[in-house]
Design an enzyme around this catalytic site. Structure first.
Site, mmCIF file in Angstrom:
data_model
loop_
_atom_site.group_PDB
_atom_site.id
_atom_site.type_symbol
_atom_site.label_atom_id
_atom_site.label_comp_id
_atom_site.label_asym_id
_atom_site.label_seq_id
_atom_site.Cartn_x
_atom_site.Cartn_y
_atom_site.Cartn_z
ATOM 1 C CD GLU A 94 40.338 -7.414 22.300
ATOM 2 O OE1 GLU A 94 39.651 -6.453 21.892
ATOM 3 O OE2 GLU A 94 39.872 -8.557 22.500
ATOM 4 C CB SER A 153 42.169 -8.000 90.174
ATOM 5 O OG SER A 153 41.237 -7.961 91.232
#
Length: 713
Positions: A113, A383
């Site tokens: 770049e 229960s």
């Protein structure tokens, strides 16, 4: 004609013109005719005006704050052992300092770049002029920008293609180049630029394409990533690999010219192959439940959405990856493939002393079922609520050998009629035996003796939310678990027994750091004493009998003691097993997400707490406890005194002719030879569909006089 007449004739006008010309007089040019001097003046004035405009533009163009998205960083969520679970982010970005990026990767990006990045100014005049010309003529406006310009565009400006935007890009780039170091600019660029596959920044790109951190990239791999920057979405496609390789060769050639790699090294290089793109989502499978619960808890700890999704937090959770795997395996192995998808299972495992959630099973796949069965679903407890009743009685001084009436059926104040499973008539029965066999009538009698307000208080102390219990205040059915509870609440509640009566609030976040590793939050276990250690020891002793020879023999562990309690709700709409060792407390709940009955599932006539849930618990805990030291529960403390709320039937004295000793009518707490009675049909009740999540109350009204719910097993 005379000569005098000839002399009077006037000379023509051109004679006078000639005289004017001869005297040096010149003709003036019109003002609108250009001259070299005028052209020079205009050009100079234009340069001055342009320079002034540029100067003013430079002066009035500040370096703005970077876009939130441009500087946002993913929050990383980790298991308790430091391995990653996933990321939380608007964009897939994980920032890294420049010194963590290998030099050959940095140079590959520069070769691709901006090869003169460290020596040239922040802008490229030639590239800028080309870009402005492209904008003005409607052509291609990209290319030719320096890395500083590219970063300025991505971090500070919009993507629009206008001359004013390009000028702003130039001004910001010049200022950045003067105010910041080249290394700083390169670091920001590497953490900002897009590489395709949804990856922003070099670290995310390394993971997306090579499944490794940036620090482990080879020169070839670094060059491949650098090659993507120009056209990331295009070059990343498999069908365009040929063009990507050409770009890669350009980058490698640049690295040679920059002296970063030698021709000999290049001769051995091959274009790196990308790994297969991950198709899974960060929230797929079980991970979604862990991530969603982590987000919820971070918000509860005061972290804002901005901090969670954009500030790069490092969140260390309590989840154990091995136990997570065991939880999934245990559920999937126990669940037949032909069961309806709406039959759900939730599992939570908690460390008793700290409240750390070690594992959870929230559903088969978060992407298909976002409702977390472990933390959000709330079936009735059935229960599995009875241990809180027992603890309340022990706290009140009623010992384990106390006798209560376990006959069936019984009608209580207000016409509340209760029967035992199979309508078995146990008669006077000890609290230990009533727990082992899950005797409904005995537990309603016990709750009435202790006081329902005391039962509520004890359950609240063990972490059951008050808002869950208050709608049932004063109702005898509370003893039989008509309240709706979440698996995580039950796991933490039973963990209170395992930790000697100390309740620890369940949590999944252990600590939070910022992106630089600085501590932001250290989570300290929130604990309080729920009941005494002796009460915890005696309640645990009774629950050990449930596993040894009661309703949950399927949960027995091969090498160590376990304690727990089963629960099966009215009409078989939900089934539980909640159990623990001294090191881990685990709750397993099964239910139909539409609130329908579990009766008739393939392979099972009915689902009880002691069948599939207990089997899942056993499969998980056998693996979870492997290689852990065997710890024993504390000895029975025998708190309280023996109360005779029911009188035992005396045993007949045998005559000499009788050679066999008859079994006592009322067996002691250790006696467990009596076979577990099966279910019997109950009076029909109107079918209800309470929807999802559960929150119904199947206790009948005083007028209905029907059995409120199916007992445990």
């Amino acid at each position: 004609m005379s000569t005098s007449s000839h002399r009077r004739v006037r000379a023509p006008d051109d004679t006078r013109s000639g005289r004017r010309a001869a005297s040096g007089e010149k003709r003036r040019r019109p003002w609108y005719v250009p001259t070299f001097r005028r052209v020079l003046w205009v050009f100079g004035l234009g340069l001055l005006a342009g320079g002034a405009l540029v100067g003013v533009g430079y002066a009035v163009t500040p370096i703005p704050a970077a876009h939130d998205v441009a500087v946002s960083e993913a929050t990383m969520v980790y298991y308790g052992n430091g391995k990653p679970i996933g990321k939380l982010a608007e964009e897939n970005r994980v920032a890294v300092p420049l010194n963590k990026v290998p030099k050959h990767v940095q140079m590959a990006v520069l070769a691709a770049e901006n090869r003169d990045f460290y020596t040239e100014p922040g802008v490229s005049p030639r590239g800028l002029a080309r870009a402005i010309w492209g904008v003005a003529t409607g052509g291609y406006a990209g290319g030719g920008s320096t890395i500083t310009q590219q970063y300025s565009k991505v971090a500070f400006l919009s993507p629009e293609q206008t001359i004013s935007r390009k000028l702003k890009e130039m001004f910001i780039a010049i200022k950045l180049d003067r105010q910041r170091s080249k290394d700083w600019i390169l670091e920001q660029y590497l953490n900002t630029i897009y590489f395709g596959r949804g990856a922003y920044g070099i670290q995310a790109a390394a993971d997306a394409y090579f499944h490794k951190p940036v620090g482990k990239l080879t020169p070839s791999q670094g060059a491949m990533l650098a090659s993507l920057i120009q056209l990331p979405e295009y070059y990343s496609l498999p069908e365009n690999r040929g063009e990507l390789v050409q770009r890669w060769r350009y980058v490698i050639d640049g690295m040679v010219k920059m002296g970063q790699v030698s021709p000999e090294q290049v001769a051995r290089m091959r274009p790196a192959e990308f790994r297969k793109e991950r198709a899974d989502n960060a929230f797929a499978g079980q991970r979604g439940y862990l991530m969603r619960r982590t987000i919820t808890e971070l918000q509860q700890l005061g972290f804002s959405e901005d901090m969670i999704y954009r500030r790069g937090l490092r969140v260390h959770t309590t989840f154990d990856p091995r136990l997570q795997m065991y939880a999934r395996q245990a559920v999937e192995e126990a669940r037949p493939e032909d069961w309806p998808a709406k039959v759900q299972t939730g599992l939570v495992a908690v460390e008793p002393r700290t409240g750390e959630v070690l594992a959870e099973y929230g559903g088969r796949n978060y992407l298909k079922h976002q409702y977390d069965n472990a933390f959000m679903a709330a079936p009735q407890a059935g229960s599995a609520f009875k241990p809180y009743v027992l603890a309340a009685a022990l706290e009140d001084g009623i010992g384990l050998d106390s006798m209560v009436d376990g006959s069936s059926p019984q009608t209580f104040k207000g016409g509340y009629r209760v029967s035992n499973d199979g309508n078995v008539n146990y008669g006077p029965i000890t609290l230990t035996r009533a727990t082992q066999k899950s005797v409904n009538t005995a537990y309603v009698n016990l709750a009435m003796k202790v006081g329902l307000s005391k039962v509520m208080e004890t359950a609240e102390e063990a972490g059951i939310p008050a808002e869950t219990l208050e709608p049932h205040a004063g109702r005898a059915g509370m003893a039989l678990g008509i309240a709706s509870v979440r698996p995580v609440e039950q796991a933490a509640g039973f963990a209170t027994f395992a930790s000697g009566g100390m309740y620890a609030e369940p949590h999944v976040v252990r600590r939070v750091e910022d992106s630089d590793g600085n501590l932001q939050k250290q989570v300290t276990p929130q604990t309080h004493r729920a009941f005494s250690a002796d009460v915890a020891a005696d309640t645990t002793y009774a629950m050990q009998q449930v596993v040894r020879g009661g309703t949950a023999t399927a949960a027995r562990l091969s090498d160590r003691p376990a304690a727990g309690k089963t629960g099966t709700t009215d009409k078989n709409k939900a089934a539980w097993f909640v159990g623990f060792t001294p090191q881990i407390s685990t709750a397993v709940a099964m239910f139909h997400q539409d609130g329908k009955s579990l009766i008739g599932l393939p392979g099972y006539s009915e689902i009880y707490g002691g069948t599939v849930p207990a089997s899942i618990w056993n499969a998980f805990m056998e693996r979870a406890m492997a290689n852990k030291p065997v710890e024993q529960f504390p000895q029975r403390a025998d708190v309280g005194i023996t109360q005779l709320y029911a009188t035992p039937t005396p045993t007949a004295t045998p005559t000499p002719s009788v050679t066999a000793t008859p079994k006592p009518t009322i067996p002691g707490p250790e006696w467990s030879e009596e076979p577990w009675p099966g279910y019997s049909e109950e009076p029909e009740e109107p079918e209800e569909d309470p929807g999802f999540p559960f929150g119904t109350d199947d206790e009948p009204t005083e007028e209905s006089n029907t059995v409120p719910r199916r007992s445990d097993e």
